[in-house]
Write a protein that holds these residues in place. Structure first.
Motif, PDB file in Angstrom:
ATOM      1  N   PHE A 184       2.605  -3.198 -17.614  1.00 28.45           N
ATOM      2  CA  PHE A 184       4.053  -3.117 -17.441  1.00 28.45           C
ATOM      3  C   PHE A 184       4.445  -2.060 -16.411  1.00 28.45           C
ATOM      4  N   SER A 185       3.771  -0.911 -16.438  1.00 26.26           N
ATOM      5  CA  SER A 185       4.092   0.155 -15.492  1.00 26.26           C
ATOM      6  C   SER A 185       3.751  -0.258 -14.068  1.00 26.26           C
ATOM      7  N   PHE A 186       2.564  -0.839 -13.901  1.00 24.97           N
ATOM      8  CA  PHE A 186       2.159  -1.282 -12.561  1.00 24.97           C
ATOM      9  C   PHE A 186       3.112  -2.360 -12.045  1.00 24.97           C
ATOM     10  N   MET A 187       3.468  -3.293 -12.918  1.00 23.93           N
ATOM     11  CA  MET A 187       4.373  -4.371 -12.511  1.00 23.93           C
ATOM     12  C   MET A 187       5.742  -3.826 -12.121  1.00 23.93           C
ATOM     13  N   SER A 188       6.255  -2.882 -12.901  1.00 28.01           N
ATOM     14  CA  SER A 188       7.571  -2.323 -12.607  1.00 28.01           C
ATOM     15  C   SER A 188       7.588  -1.612 -11.262  1.00 28.01           C
ATOM     16  N   SER A 189       6.552  -0.813 -10.992  1.00 26.89           N
ATOM     17  CA  SER A 189       6.487  -0.106  -9.714  1.00 26.89           C
ATOM     18  C   SER A 189       6.245  -1.072  -8.560  1.00 26.89           C
ATOM     19  N   TRP A 190       5.370  -2.035  -8.774  1.00 26.51           N
ATOM     20  CA  TRP A 190       5.024  -2.990  -7.712  1.00 26.51           C
ATOM     21  C   TRP A 190       6.232  -3.816  -7.281  1.00 26.51           C
ATOM     22  N   ASN A 191       7.087  -4.180  -8.232  1.00 32.76           N
ATOM     23  CA  ASN A 191       8.242  -5.030  -7.936  1.00 32.76           C
ATOM     24  C   ASN A 191       9.528  -4.250  -7.688  1.00 32.76           C
ATOM     25  N   SER A 192       9.464  -2.920  -7.742  1.00 33.06           N
ATOM     26  CA  SER A 192      10.675  -2.121  -7.571  1.00 33.06           C
ATOM     27  C   SER A 192      11.271  -2.317  -6.177  1.00 33.06           C
ATOM     28  N   PHE A 193      12.553  -2.579  -6.129  1.00 30.71           N
ATOM     29  CA  PHE A 193      13.214  -2.840  -4.847  1.00 30.71           C
ATOM     30  C   PHE A 193      14.380  -1.886  -4.584  1.00 30.71           C
ATOM     31  N   LEU A 194      15.255  -1.720  -5.579  1.00 30.79           N
ATOM     32  CA  LEU A 194      16.507  -0.994  -5.335  1.00 30.79           C
ATOM     33  C   LEU A 194      16.277   0.474  -4.998  1.00 30.79           C
ATOM     34  N   TRP A 195      15.463   1.191  -5.806  1.00 41.53           N
ATOM     35  CA  TRP A 195      15.272   2.610  -5.556  1.00 41.53           C
ATOM     36  C   TRP A 195      14.535   2.868  -4.238  1.00 41.53           C
ATOM     37  N   PRO A 196      13.426   2.171  -3.921  1.00 43.49           N
ATOM     38  CA  PRO A 196      12.814   2.369  -2.595  1.00 43.49           C
ATOM     39  C   PRO A 196      13.763   2.035  -1.450  1.00 43.49           C
ATOM     40  N   LEU A 197      14.624   1.029  -1.638  1.00 47.48           N
ATOM     41  CA  LEU A 197      15.590   0.673  -0.598  1.00 47.48           C
ATOM     42  C   LEU A 197      16.551   1.824  -0.326  1.00 47.48           C
ATOM     43  N   VAL A 198      16.932   2.562  -1.365  1.00 48.37           N
ATOM     44  CA  VAL A 198      17.889   3.662  -1.225  1.00 48.37           C
ATOM     45  C   VAL A 198      17.216   4.906  -0.654  1.00 48.37           C
ATOM     46  N   ILE A 199      16.010   5.220  -1.103  1.00 47.12           N
ATOM     47  CA  ILE A 199      15.391   6.515  -0.792  1.00 47.12           C
ATOM     48  C   ILE A 199      14.573   6.501   0.493  1.00 47.12           C
ATOM     49  N   LEU A 200      14.074   5.335   0.914  1.00 49.52           N
ATOM     50  CA  LEU A 200      13.195   5.270   2.084  1.00 49.52           C
ATOM     51  C   LEU A 200      13.978   4.902   3.337  1.00 49.52           C
ATOM     52  N   ARG A 201      13.523   5.428   4.473  1.00 48.12           N
ATOM     53  CA  ARG A 201      14.194   5.181   5.742  1.00 48.12           C
ATOM     54  C   ARG A 201      13.254   4.568   6.797  1.00 48.12           C
ATOM     55  N   THR A 202      12.036   5.060   6.892  1.00 52.36           N
ATOM     56  CA  THR A 202      11.126   4.631   7.952  1.00 52.36           C
ATOM     57  C   THR A 202      10.305   3.423   7.514  1.00 52.36           C
ATOM     58  N   ASP A 203       9.943   2.596   8.508  1.00 46.76           N
ATOM     59  CA  ASP A 203       9.171   1.390   8.218  1.00 46.76           C
ATOM     60  C   ASP A 203       7.764   1.709   7.709  1.00 46.76           C
TER      61      ASP A 203
END
Length: 268
Positions: free
Chosen positions: A194-213
């Protein structure tokens, strides 16, 4: 007998419905652009790995996969450590207000991530962690669901084992590592998936916090493919297959333990 046959048919149909989208994704990723314009078929007329060569040759997809793997592994390990230790405290170490603290901790599961995005971002900006791996990782260090799952499993471990170990001179650390953890293996495997799946599929938080490709995770890169390869469905489906395979492999490996863990079995 007719009822058993009907149930079997329903299960098979359900399995086909669930598996068909994945099969279609794989077939599309192996089909050429010419094949995609022809009559749809589950067997590619001219199967090719050109879409995968395009994906990894002309985009930084290999780096993206490594980013996601690293973050997912780190998140999983940290959640296992924090959840297991907190669950042991709630299960085996009574203290005043334990029930209230546990209830408040579980109440955080009711708060959607969308509500926390702004305060989390402000906090990460104050710490100078915007556009960093650590900024992505920190909010997922602890898991209320993980604590609940492991606590329930630890509660099923007989207290007599703790008492026998205490008589032999064992302390909490030894009881935790040598007795309790080995007996809650199915729950640990379930939390790992469950933890691996949640991190692997996470979209919203990485979209907000990350800037560079260069720091992008797989869900962000897949969203970017829609703009770069709008009409090249084989390349987009190749990216989807790459994102699905690790989760599929992990689940198939831990399937038996996940079923046991969800069923609430803490003792072999």
């Amino acid at each position: 007998m007719p009822r058993k046959i009907a149930l079997t048919v329903l299960v098979v149909l359900g399995a086909v419905v669930m598996f068909f989208p994945f099969l279609w994704t794989v077939v599309t990723s192996l089909s050429s652009q010419t094949g995609l314009s022809a009559t749809p078929s589950l067997i590619p007329a001219d199967p090719s790995l050109e879409a995968y060569r395009e994906l990894f040759g002309n985009t930084p997809f290999a780096r993206v996969v490594l980013n996601s793997v690293g973050l997912a592994v780190a998140t999983t390990v940290l959640q296992l450590v924090t959840s297991a230790t907190a669950a042991y405290v709630f299960s085996r170490m009574p203290f005043r207000g334990r029930g209230v603290v546990f209830a408040v901790y579980l109440a955080t599961m009711m708060i959607p991530i969308q509500v926390l995005i702004v305060p989390l971002f402000v906090q990460m900006r104050a710490l100078g962690l915007v556009d960093t791996y650590l900024g992505v990782l920190l909010p997922g260090v602890a898991s209320a669901f993980g604590v609940f799952l492991l606590r329930q499993a630890m509660n099923s471990v007989p207290r007599e084992l703790d008492e026998a170990a205490t008589l032999d001179g064992a302390g909490h650390l030894r009881i935790f590592s040598r007795i309790v953890l080995p007996l809650v293996g199915p729950a640990l495997a379930t939390l790992t998936v469950f933890s691996f799946m949640s991190s692997w599929n996470s979209f919203l938080w990485p979209l907000v916090i990350l800037r560079t490709d260069e720091l992008q995770t797989l869900p962000l890169a897949l969203a970017g493919l829609q703009g770069q390869y709008t009409t090249q469905w084989d390349v987009m489906m190749a990216g989807s297959v790459v994102s699905i395979l690790p989760m599929l492999a992990i689940y198939l490996t831990a399937q038996k333990y996940v079923i046991q863990g969800v069923a609430g079995t803490g003792i072999k």
